[in-house]
Design a protein around this motif. Structure first.
Motif, PDB file in Angstrom:
ATOM      1  N   GLY A   1      14.075 -74.360 -44.454  1.00 50.18           N
ATOM      2  CA  GLY A   1      15.165 -73.886 -43.615  1.00 50.18           C
ATOM      3  C   GLY A   1      15.308 -74.725 -42.355  1.00 50.18           C
ATOM      4  N   LEU A   2      14.191 -75.035 -41.723  1.00 56.22           N
ATOM      5  CA  LEU A   2      14.224 -75.872 -40.522  1.00 56.22           C
ATOM      6  C   LEU A   2      14.688 -77.283 -40.853  1.00 56.22           C
ATOM      7  N   LEU A   3      14.260 -77.794 -42.012  1.00 57.39           N
ATOM      8  CA  LEU A   3      14.711 -79.121 -42.446  1.00 57.39           C
ATOM      9  C   LEU A   3      16.224 -79.130 -42.646  1.00 57.39           C
ATOM     10  N   GLY A   4      16.762 -78.056 -43.221  1.00 54.34           N
ATOM     11  CA  GLY A   4      18.207 -77.955 -43.415  1.00 54.34           C
ATOM     12  C   GLY A   4      18.965 -77.996 -42.096  1.00 54.34           C
ATOM     13  N   LEU A   5      18.429 -77.326 -41.076  1.00 55.00           N
ATOM     14  CA  LEU A   5      19.083 -77.339 -39.764  1.00 55.00           C
ATOM     15  C   LEU A   5      19.085 -78.743 -39.162  1.00 55.00           C
TER      16      LEU A   5
ATOM     17  N   LEU B   1      15.319 -90.097 -44.997  1.00 54.60           N
ATOM     18  CA  LEU B   1      14.838 -89.206 -43.940  1.00 54.60           C
ATOM     19  C   LEU B   1      14.264 -87.911 -44.514  1.00 54.60           C
ATOM     20  N   ILE B   2      14.954 -87.376 -45.514  1.00 54.20           N
ATOM     21  CA  ILE B   2      14.473 -86.142 -46.136  1.00 54.20           C
ATOM     22  C   ILE B   2      13.113 -86.371 -46.789  1.00 54.20           C
ATOM     23  N   MET B   3      12.952 -87.508 -47.472  1.00 53.49           N
ATOM     24  CA  MET B   3      11.688 -87.803 -48.141  1.00 53.49           C
ATOM     25  C   MET B   3      10.526 -87.896 -47.146  1.00 53.49           C
ATOM     26  N   VAL B   4      10.815 -88.402 -45.940  1.00 51.50           N
ATOM     27  CA  VAL B   4       9.767 -88.487 -44.917  1.00 51.50           C
ATOM     28  C   VAL B   4       9.482 -87.112 -44.321  1.00 51.50           C
ATOM     29  N   MET B   5      10.536 -86.424 -43.903  1.00 47.34           N
ATOM     30  CA  MET B   5      10.335 -85.142 -43.230  1.00 47.34           C
ATOM     31  C   MET B   5       9.804 -84.058 -44.165  1.00 47.34           C
ATOM     32  N   ILE B   6      10.116 -84.189 -45.452  1.00 51.86           N
ATOM     33  CA  ILE B   6       9.673 -83.157 -46.369  1.00 51.86           C
ATOM     34  C   ILE B   6       8.153 -83.197 -46.552  1.00 51.86           C
ATOM     35  N   LEU B   7       7.531 -84.360 -46.269  1.00 49.92           N
ATOM     36  CA  LEU B   7       6.072 -84.442 -46.304  1.00 49.92           C
ATOM     37  C   LEU B   7       5.454 -83.528 -45.252  1.00 49.92           C
ATOM     38  N   PHE B   8       6.108 -83.451 -44.091  1.00 51.27           N
ATOM     39  CA  PHE B   8       5.644 -82.556 -43.040  1.00 51.27           C
ATOM     40  C   PHE B   8       5.832 -81.093 -43.457  1.00 51.27           C
ATOM     41  N   VAL B   9       6.951 -80.817 -44.142  1.00 49.48           N
ATOM     42  CA  VAL B   9       7.192 -79.462 -44.635  1.00 49.48           C
ATOM     43  C   VAL B   9       6.112 -79.062 -45.629  1.00 49.48           C
ATOM     44  N   PHE B  10       5.761 -79.971 -46.536  1.00 49.45           N
ATOM     45  CA  PHE B  10       4.744 -79.669 -47.539  1.00 49.45           C
ATOM     46  C   PHE B  10       3.389 -79.418 -46.889  1.00 49.45           C
ATOM     47  N   ARG B  11       3.049 -80.223 -45.888  1.00 49.07           N
ATOM     48  CA  ARG B  11       1.771 -79.997 -45.204  1.00 49.07           C
ATOM     49  C   ARG B  11       1.758 -78.644 -44.505  1.00 49.07           C
ATOM     50  N   TYR B  12       2.857 -78.301 -43.883  1.00 48.04           N
ATOM     51  CA  TYR B  12       2.957 -76.994 -43.237  1.00 48.04           C
ATOM     52  C   TYR B  12       2.817 -75.872 -44.266  1.00 48.04           C
TER      53      TYR B  12
END
Length: 320
Positions: free
Chosen positions: A262-266, A295-306
């Motif tokens: 959700g935060l990534l979508g924002l 950008l999504i591929m990079v930021m989604i790594l942070f989402v997965f870790r979270y």
């Protein structure tokens, strides 16, 4: 250490070829980087004489390959192969222990330290990683990329509205084809791409305006953010669990995953709005096709870790 058999190779990412000669004998090393890991082969005078393989993650992934052979005159040689940076492999050739050739003179052949940390952190099923799940989803990922490229090509040849309508037709054709084939065509990201194209087509037909098409990512980002955040607050029982099925992790918390998405979508909705209003159509088209995906591929790594309960700061240092 030579491999005892080549495992399932998986999707190929890159191929490297390194040619050299020892005592006038032509030699070549080929190396393939795949989803399953790194596979190398040594050819002496056109004949394959050695091979080695390392997996994509775990302690074994970060070692250099060793390819030993004997020249026609009986002289032993050994080729050491490994990464010299994040994207390129190099070789060092030794004849009877003496260095006789380097593909990248002066460069140290070793897994980059930060990449090694990432490989060790994702050390297989024991650490909650299931690489087979990534292989199972290679078709939907390829379909999603193909849909994006179709939109880009048609938009460059015609206009955004036409590209949106053509993309929507292609997406609907995939949905129809899914009923007749066993291969998963629209799972995960691919279905998301189809929805994006349908929204673009609807905006193009209703408003007949390029800006309406440009705002598709903003609109969809806000909608998905609201849905994911709502689902996350309820424990991720629907969207969170559904998305987790497509990920190569067994320790994902669906609620945290939904909140992260959700935060990534924002964030992506905000970035798309800035580019749509303050850049040209050509720049927006390039951004929406290539840049935002990266950008999504990079930021989604942070989402997965979270979602896995891992420190976010650790991810930033590992991927720097």
């Amino acid at each position: 250490m030579a491999s005892e058999g080549t495992p399932g190779k998986g999707m190929k990412l890159a191929t490297y070829r390194r040619r050299f000669a020892v005592d006038g004998v032509a030699c070549e090393v080929t190396c393939e980087s795949r989803m399953s890991g790194l596979h190398s082969e040594l050819f002496v005078d056109g004949t394959r004489v050695a091979e080695d393989h390392t997996p994509a993650a775990g302690a074994e992934a970060i070692r250099n390959h060793r390819l030993a052979a004997t020249l026609p005159d009986g002289t032993p040689i050994e080729v050491e192969l490994g990464y010299v940076n994040w994207v390129t492999v190099g070789i060092a050739v030794r004849r009877e222990g003496v260095l006789v050739h380097e593909s990248h003179p002066g460069r140290r052949i070793a897994y980059p330290k930060r990449a090694a940390k990432m490989a060790l952190a994702q050390g297989g099923a024991a650490d909650g990683v299931d690489l087979e799940q990534m292989k199972r989803n290679r078709v939907p990922i390829a379909v999603d990329i193909a849909l994006g490229l179709l939109f880009y090509i048609v938009a460059k040849a015609t206009d955004l509205s036409t590209a949106a309508i053509v993309g929507a037709v292609a997406g609907l054709a995939l949905v129809a084809a899914q009923r007749f084939v066993k291969v998963d065509l629209i799972g995960g990201l691919a279905l998301f791409g189809v929805v994006m194209l349908l929204i673009s087509a609807a905006l193009a037909i209703v408003f007949q305006d390029d800006m309406a098409v440009k705002m598709r990512s903003t609109i969809l980002g806000l909608i998905s953010a609201a849905l994911f955040l709502g689902d996350g607050l309820l424990g991720g029982n629907r969207l969170g669990k559904g998305l987790a099925r497509y990920l190569p992790y067994s320790d994902i918390d669906p609620g945290r995953l939904a909140v992260g998405m959700g935060l990534l979508g924002l964030v992506m909705a905000g970035l798309n709005t800035l580019v749509a209003f303050y850049a040209s159509t050509d720049i927006w088209l390039f951004y929406s096709t290539f840049v935002d995906f990266a950008l999504i591929m990079v930021m989604i790594l942070f989402v997965f870790r979270y979602a896995r309960g891992r420190p976010i700061l650790g991810a930033a240092r590992a991927s720097a």
